[in-house]
Design a protein around this motif. Structure first.
Motif, PDB file in Angstrom:
ATOM      1  N   LEU A   1      24.797   4.896  38.571  1.00  0.00           N
ATOM      2  CA  LEU A   1      24.579   5.247  37.165  1.00  0.00           C
ATOM      3  C   LEU A   1      24.141   6.697  36.997  1.00  0.00           C
ATOM      4  N   TYR A   2      23.829   7.359  38.120  1.00  0.00           N
ATOM      5  CA  TYR A   2      23.312   8.730  38.041  1.00  0.00           C
ATOM      6  C   TYR A   2      24.276   9.748  38.642  1.00  0.00           C
ATOM      7  N   ASN A   3      25.558   9.396  38.705  1.00  0.00           N
ATOM      8  CA  ASN A   3      26.560  10.373  39.122  1.00  0.00           C
ATOM      9  C   ASN A   3      26.558  11.551  38.153  1.00  0.00           C
ATOM     10  N   GLY A   4      26.486  12.772  38.692  1.00  0.00           N
ATOM     11  CA  GLY A   4      26.486  13.965  37.854  1.00  0.00           C
ATOM     12  C   GLY A   4      25.124  14.382  37.355  1.00  0.00           C
ATOM     13  N   LEU A   5      24.070  13.677  37.796  1.00  0.00           N
ATOM     14  CA  LEU A   5      22.731  14.013  37.304  1.00  0.00           C
ATOM     15  C   LEU A   5      22.265  15.387  37.793  1.00  0.00           C
ATOM     16  N   GLY A   6      22.554  15.716  39.049  1.00  0.00           N
ATOM     17  CA  GLY A   6      22.085  16.983  39.626  1.00  0.00           C
ATOM     18  C   GLY A   6      22.509  18.208  38.834  1.00  0.00           C
ATOM     19  N   PRO A   7      23.834  18.414  38.666  1.00  0.00           N
ATOM     20  CA  PRO A   7      24.261  19.587  37.874  1.00  0.00           C
ATOM     21  C   PRO A   7      23.789  19.539  36.433  1.00  0.00           C
ATOM     22  N   ARG A   8      23.608  18.337  35.881  1.00  0.00           N
ATOM     23  CA  ARG A   8      23.108  18.238  34.509  1.00  0.00           C
ATOM     24  C   ARG A   8      21.655  18.692  34.425  1.00  0.00           C
ATOM     25  N   LEU A   9      20.856  18.352  35.429  1.00  0.00           N
ATOM     26  CA  LEU A   9      19.470  18.827  35.465  1.00  0.00           C
ATOM     27  C   LEU A   9      19.415  20.345  35.596  1.00  0.00           C
ATOM     28  N   CYS A  10      20.308  20.897  36.432  1.00  0.00           N
ATOM     29  CA  CYS A  10      20.378  22.362  36.568  1.00  0.00           C
ATOM     30  C   CYS A  10      20.725  23.008  35.234  1.00  0.00           C
ATOM     31  N   ALA A  11      21.711  22.431  34.551  1.00  0.00           N
ATOM     32  CA  ALA A  11      22.121  22.977  33.248  1.00  0.00           C
ATOM     33  C   ALA A  11      20.970  22.908  32.250  1.00  0.00           C
ATOM     34  N   GLY A  12      20.246  21.797  32.256  1.00  0.00           N
ATOM     35  CA  GLY A  12      19.138  21.646  31.322  1.00  0.00           C
ATOM     36  C   GLY A  12      18.014  22.620  31.575  1.00  0.00           C
ATOM     37  N   ALA A  13      17.643  22.802  32.852  1.00  0.00           N
ATOM     38  CA  ALA A  13      16.546  23.712  33.197  1.00  0.00           C
ATOM     39  C   ALA A  13      16.914  25.160  32.879  1.00  0.00           C
ATOM     40  N   ILE A  14      18.102  25.572  33.304  1.00  0.00           N
ATOM     41  CA  ILE A  14      18.537  26.956  33.056  1.00  0.00           C
ATOM     42  C   ILE A  14      18.710  27.184  31.557  1.00  0.00           C
ATOM     43  N   GLY A  15      19.287  26.204  30.871  1.00  0.00           N
ATOM     44  CA  GLY A  15      19.497  26.335  29.434  1.00  0.00           C
ATOM     45  C   GLY A  15      18.194  26.484  28.666  1.00  0.00           C
ATOM     46  N   THR A  16      17.162  25.737  29.082  1.00  0.00           N
ATOM     47  CA  THR A  16      15.862  25.834  28.416  1.00  0.00           C
ATOM     48  C   THR A  16      15.260  27.219  28.585  1.00  0.00           C
ATOM     49  N   VAL A  17      15.345  27.766  29.792  1.00  0.00           N
ATOM     50  CA  VAL A  17      14.798  29.102  30.062  1.00  0.00           C
ATOM     51  C   VAL A  17      15.554  30.162  29.258  1.00  0.00           C
ATOM     52  N   VAL A  18      16.893  30.083  29.270  1.00  0.00           N
ATOM     53  CA  VAL A  18      17.707  31.052  28.534  1.00  0.00           C
ATOM     54  C   VAL A  18      17.430  30.952  27.035  1.00  0.00           C
ATOM     55  N   HIS A  19      17.392  29.743  26.518  1.00  0.00           N
ATOM     56  CA  HIS A  19      17.136  29.539  25.091  1.00  0.00           C
ATOM     57  C   HIS A  19      15.786  30.108  24.696  1.00  0.00           C
ATOM     58  N   SER A  20      14.764  29.815  25.477  1.00  0.00           N
ATOM     59  CA  SER A  20      13.416  30.306  25.170  1.00  0.00           C
ATOM     60  C   SER A  20      13.349  31.829  25.219  1.00  0.00           C
ATOM     61  N   THR A  21      14.005  32.418  26.214  1.00  0.00           N
ATOM     62  CA  THR A  21      13.985  33.882  26.370  1.00  0.00           C
ATOM     63  C   THR A  21      14.701  34.574  25.215  1.00  0.00           C
TER      64      THR A  21
END
Length: 303
Positions: A70-90
């Motif tokens: 059920l967690y196929n693809g979770l890794g890259p999605r977590l990377c996208a979420g973390a990087i996206g949050t930092v970029v958005h905040s900056t």
């Protein structure tokens, strides 16, 4: 910085919790129906033929791949979420610093100035979201392809082989392969943001009286309702984006005879519109059979 770290942790937690739902939603969006229709009841208690819902689909995946499936693809999605949050905040902080501060002692804004303020804030948020979406889209593409591999049982993309996934996309599709489906995704984000904020402004300004009790709670509720309404209106863009991200990428779920090949996202939109499938995957419960379609057991989809 501490606020951003907190947002990353919170976002990661929510991503982990919601990932199985997104996984099943994506498989339904690409048209994968591994289970035949069953006789059930709709909201009014009437017997109808229905497609399996969220829980039946989840049980099917667990039966094949186990709970970890059920967690196929979770890794890259977590990377996208973390990087996206930092970029958005900056980017949001940069936009905030460049905007002119309100002078002390200035008069409260009139309705037209309030609308202008909403537009300015929406523009800043649009820029921040768009930057985050563009930068993280390659991870989003890998996430979707990791999910769609379930259909053909491929192992072409994975988080453990993230570098291999990146090399594969670049070798087979070039730099533009990392941005497959980006345009409709950006349109969905931008349109959803403006629809939500403008509708909330109209409701809060003209439908809610400041003298009413629990005004704050009512405003928050209106924001949630307009957000849901905006997401419903822009859902076809999200669907098209997901389909284009996996279209003709070498996976069974994105190639003929299972799926059509679309030259552009507009062609994908037109095809889905003709078939009446622009809302496919929008609901995970009480799923109706597509009108005029026949379920083919061997293909595990409708034709």
């Amino acid at each position: 910085m501490a606020d951003t770290c907190g947002q990353v942790l919170l976002g990661s937690g929510l991503t982990v919790l919601s990932h199985p739902v997104m996984y099943i939603k994506v498989l339904i969006q690409v048209g994968h129906e591994p289970l035949p229709p069953t006789l059930g009841r709709n909201l009014f208690g009437r017997q109808v033929q229905q497609l399996p819902g969220l829980f039946a689909y989840a049980k099917h995946i667990i039966k094949i791949d186990g709970k970890a499936g059920l967690y196929n693809g979770l890794g890259p999605r977590l990377c996208a979420g973390a990087i996206g949050t930092v970029v958005h905040s900056t980017v949001r902080q940069i936009c905030q610093e460049k905007s002119s501060p309100q002078l002390p002692g200035s008069k409260p804004k009139a309705d037209e100035n309030a609308l202008k303020s909403v537009a300015e804030e929406s523009t800043k948020e649009m820029i921040a979201r768009s930057c985050a979406t563009i930068i993280t889209h390659p991870f989003h593409v890998i996430t979707l392809r990791c999910m769609v591999q379930f259909i053909g049982r491929e192992t072409k993309y994975s988080f453990s082989g993230m570098l291999d996934s990146i090399v594969t996309i670049y070798r087979e599709e070039g730099i533009w392969g990392f941005f497959a489906g980006l345009v409709p995704r950006l349109l969905a984000d931008v349109l959803s943001l403006w629809i939500c904020n403008l509708l909330a402004h109209v409701i809060n300004t003209y439908a809610i009286d400041n003298s009413m009790s629990h005004t704050g709670e009512i405003r928050n509720c209106s924001q949630a309702v307009t957000g849901f309404f905006a997401s419903m209106l822009t859902y076809p863009f999200v669907l098209v984006s997901h389909l284009m991200a996996v279209n003709n990428c070498g996976l069974a779920g994105g190639m003929p005879p299972y799926a059509s090949v679309y030259p552009t996202w507009v062609d994908c939109w037109k095809h889905l519109s003709r078939e009446g499938n622009l809302g496919r995957g929008n609901s995970l419960f009480f799923r109706k059979l597509p009108a005029g379609k026949k379920y083919v057991v061997d293909e595990k989809r409708f034709f």
